[in-house]
Write a protein that holds these residues in place. Structure first.
Motif, PDB file in Angstrom:
ATOM      1  N   LYS A   1       4.177  85.746  59.504  1.00 20.82           N
ATOM      2  CA  LYS A   1       4.745  86.748  60.701  1.00 20.82           C
ATOM      3  C   LYS A   1       5.617  87.763  60.383  1.00 20.82           C
ATOM      4  O   LYS A   1       6.500  87.618  59.410  1.00 20.82           O
ATOM      5  N   GLY A   2       5.514  88.966  60.549  1.00 23.91           N
ATOM      6  CA  GLY A   2       6.393  90.074  60.169  1.00 23.91           C
ATOM      7  C   GLY A   2       7.748  89.866  60.814  1.00 23.91           C
ATOM      8  O   GLY A   2       8.397  89.011  61.138  1.00 23.91           O
ATOM      9  N   VAL A   3       7.929  90.842  61.676  1.00 20.55           N
ATOM     10  CA  VAL A   3       9.051  91.158  62.586  1.00 20.55           C
ATOM     11  C   VAL A   3       9.025  90.232  63.791  1.00 20.55           C
ATOM     12  O   VAL A   3       7.901  90.302  64.543  1.00 20.55           O
ATOM     13  N   VAL A   4       9.967  89.673  63.964  1.00 20.28           N
ATOM     14  CA  VAL A   4      10.230  88.680  65.243  1.00 20.28           C
ATOM     15  C   VAL A   4      11.280  89.032  65.993  1.00 20.28           C
ATOM     16  O   VAL A   4      12.294  89.407  65.720  1.00 20.28           O
TER      17      VAL A   4
ATOM     18  N   LYS B   1      11.726  70.842  69.277  1.00 17.02           N
ATOM     19  CA  LYS B   1      10.297  70.499  69.150  1.00 17.02           C
ATOM     20  C   LYS B   1       9.938  69.274  70.058  1.00 17.02           C
ATOM     21  O   LYS B   1       8.936  69.251  70.561  1.00 17.02           O
ATOM     22  N   GLU B   2      10.824  68.363  70.245  1.00 20.14           N
ATOM     23  CA  GLU B   2      10.767  67.178  70.942  1.00 20.14           C
ATOM     24  C   GLU B   2      11.007  67.681  72.375  1.00 20.14           C
ATOM     25  O   GLU B   2      10.551  66.853  73.363  1.00 20.14           O
ATOM     26  N   ALA B   3      11.927  68.362  72.590  1.00 24.32           N
ATOM     27  CA  ALA B   3      12.351  68.811  74.196  1.00 24.32           C
ATOM     28  C   ALA B   3      11.191  69.625  74.731  1.00 24.32           C
ATOM     29  O   ALA B   3      11.010  69.449  76.095  1.00 24.32           O
ATOM     30  N   LYS B   4      10.268  69.745  74.076  1.00 23.79           N
ATOM     31  CA  LYS B   4       9.102  70.663  74.616  1.00 23.79           C
ATOM     32  C   LYS B   4       7.946  69.782  75.448  1.00 23.79           C
ATOM     33  O   LYS B   4       7.420  70.029  76.420  1.00 23.79           O
TER      34      LYS B   4
ATOM     35  N   MET C   1      13.541  79.541  73.533  1.00 23.98           N
ATOM     36  CA  MET C   1      14.140  79.174  72.383  1.00 23.98           C
ATOM     37  C   MET C   1      13.170  78.544  71.366  1.00 23.98           C
ATOM     38  O   MET C   1      13.303  78.933  70.246  1.00 23.98           O
ATOM     39  N   HIS C   2      12.496  77.612  71.996  1.00 22.30           N
ATOM     40  CA  HIS C   2      11.484  76.730  71.027  1.00 22.30           C
ATOM     41  C   HIS C   2      10.473  77.888  70.598  1.00 22.30           C
ATOM     42  O   HIS C   2      10.094  77.604  69.355  1.00 22.30           O
ATOM     43  N   GLN C   3       9.941  78.776  71.468  1.00 16.78           N
ATOM     44  CA  GLN C   3       9.126  79.773  70.930  1.00 16.78           C
ATOM     45  C   GLN C   3       9.763  80.570  69.681  1.00 16.78           C
ATOM     46  O   GLN C   3       8.941  80.965  68.865  1.00 16.78           O
ATOM     47  N   PHE C   4      10.741  81.231  70.039  1.00 14.02           N
ATOM     48  CA  PHE C   4      11.588  81.847  69.107  1.00 14.02           C
ATOM     49  C   PHE C   4      11.617  81.246  67.776  1.00 14.02           C
ATOM     50  O   PHE C   4      11.525  81.845  66.706  1.00 14.02           O
ATOM     51  N   VAL C   5      12.067  80.135  67.764  1.00 17.61           N
ATOM     52  CA  VAL C   5      12.356  79.205  66.575  1.00 17.61           C
ATOM     53  C   VAL C   5      10.986  78.877  65.811  1.00 17.61           C
ATOM     54  O   VAL C   5      11.180  79.005  64.633  1.00 17.61           O
ATOM     55  N   THR C   6      10.060  78.872  66.473  1.00 17.63           N
ATOM     56  CA  THR C   6       8.737  78.459  65.890  1.00 17.63           C
ATOM     57  C   THR C   6       8.063  79.859  65.343  1.00 17.63           C
ATOM     58  O   THR C   6       7.762  79.830  64.255  1.00 17.63           O
TER      59      THR C   6
ATOM     60  N   ASN D   1      20.629  82.266  62.211  1.00 19.47           N
ATOM     61  CA  ASN D   1      21.319  80.909  61.870  1.00 19.47           C
ATOM     62  C   ASN D   1      20.714  79.616  62.702  1.00 19.47           C
ATOM     63  O   ASN D   1      20.562  78.686  62.208  1.00 19.47           O
ATOM     64  N   LEU D   2      20.666  79.932  63.899  1.00 21.41           N
ATOM     65  CA  LEU D   2      20.198  78.795  64.874  1.00 21.41           C
ATOM     66  C   LEU D   2      18.682  78.457  64.290  1.00 21.41           C
ATOM     67  O   LEU D   2      18.262  77.006  64.489  1.00 21.41           O
ATOM     68  N   SER D   3      17.832  79.404  63.949  1.00 23.10           N
ATOM     69  CA  SER D   3      16.353  79.276  63.667  1.00 23.10           C
ATOM     70  C   SER D   3      16.648  78.301  62.319  1.00 23.10           C
ATOM     71  O   SER D   3      15.544  77.675  61.970  1.00 23.10           O
ATOM     72  N   GLN D   4      17.580  78.367  61.741  1.00 22.82           N
ATOM     73  CA  GLN D   4      17.578  77.622  60.373  1.00 22.82           C
ATOM     74  C   GLN D   4      18.206  76.264  60.359  1.00 22.82           C
ATOM     75  O   GLN D   4      18.722  75.808  59.267  1.00 22.82           O
ATOM     76  N   THR D   5      18.506  75.915  61.580  1.00 21.15           N
ATOM     77  CA  THR D   5      19.447  74.544  61.792  1.00 21.15           C
ATOM     78  C   THR D   5      18.274  73.658  62.158  1.00 21.15           C
ATOM     79  O   THR D   5      17.638  73.479  63.288  1.00 21.15           O
ATOM     80  N   PRO D   6      18.044  72.660  61.232  1.00 26.47           N
ATOM     81  CA  PRO D   6      17.102  71.710  61.239  1.00 26.47           C
ATOM     82  C   PRO D   6      17.216  70.707  62.451  1.00 26.47           C
ATOM     83  O   PRO D   6      15.980  70.595  62.992  1.00 26.47           O
ATOM     84  N   VAL D   7      18.357  70.222  62.643  1.00 27.26           N
ATOM     85  CA  VAL D   7      18.517  69.404  63.800  1.00 27.26           C
ATOM     86  C   VAL D   7      17.936  70.036  65.084  1.00 27.26           C
ATOM     87  O   VAL D   7      17.338  69.329  65.921  1.00 27.26           O
ATOM     88  N   LEU D   8      18.452  71.324  65.307  1.00 21.45           N
ATOM     89  CA  LEU D   8      17.888  72.099  66.525  1.00 21.45           C
ATOM     90  C   LEU D   8      16.406  72.285  66.561  1.00 21.45           C
ATOM     91  O   LEU D   8      16.095  71.925  67.507  1.00 21.45           O
ATOM     92  N   ARG D   9      15.969  72.519  65.439  1.00 24.17           N
ATOM     93  CA  ARG D   9      14.371  72.753  65.532  1.00 24.17           C
ATOM     94  C   ARG D   9      13.813  71.520  65.895  1.00 24.17           C
ATOM     95  O   ARG D   9      12.979  71.502  66.552  1.00 24.17           O
ATOM     96  N   GLU D  10      14.218  70.504  65.253  1.00 21.32           N
ATOM     97  CA  GLU D  10      13.542  69.034  65.617  1.00 21.32           C
ATOM     98  C   GLU D  10      13.812  68.890  67.232  1.00 21.32           C
ATOM     99  O   GLU D  10      12.797  68.220  67.823  1.00 21.32           O
ATOM    100  N   LEU D  11      14.893  68.917  67.799  1.00 21.68           N
ATOM    101  CA  LEU D  11      15.257  68.589  69.177  1.00 21.68           C
ATOM    102  C   LEU D  11      14.551  69.687  69.714  1.00 21.68           C
ATOM    103  O   LEU D  11      13.858  69.109  71.065  1.00 21.68           O
TER     104      LEU D  11
END
Length: 105
Positions: A63-66, A16-19, A51-56, A4-14
């Motif tokens: 990619k197969g199984v994560v 990406k920028e937080a990196k 978390m950034h690596q996982f979401v990416t 669910n977190l990986s499909q949250t657009p705002v979290l993904r963008e944050l």
């Protein structure tokens, strides 16, 4: 929880920028009628980077199984109750994950 977190657009963008250290991000919430918040980010911590690596990886379609091995290791460093692969509530994982990333700010 992680899917669910990986499909949250705002979290993904944050994430990406937080990196990028020294980035200033603007958080707006029209639903909450809040003034926009400007937050300057320091160097991201290990939990945030994991978390950034996982979401990416979750977003890569080829990619197969994560497996969230690194993310889980970082969560266990912040909350030792998750060590040992015992049964835990998903809401506890969510709380410790988000609290841990916030503590790294």
């Amino acid at each position: 929880v992680l899917q669910n977190l990986s499909q949250t657009p705002v979290l993904r963008e944050l994430l990406k920028e937080a990196k990028i250290p020294g980035t200033t991000i603007k958080i707006e919430s029209p639903e909450l009628c809040m003034e926009p918040q400007l937050i300057k980010l320091d160097q991201p911590g290990p939990l945030t980077l994991a978390m950034h690596q996982f979401v990416t990886e979750m977003q890569e379609t080829k990619k197969g199984v994560v497996t969230p091995k690194e993310l889980f290791a970082q969560v266990c460093k912040k909350a030792i109750r998750f060590k040992g692969y015992q049964q835990q509530d998903s809401h506890e994982l969510l709380r410790y994950l988000l609290d841990g990333m916030r503590a790294e700010e």
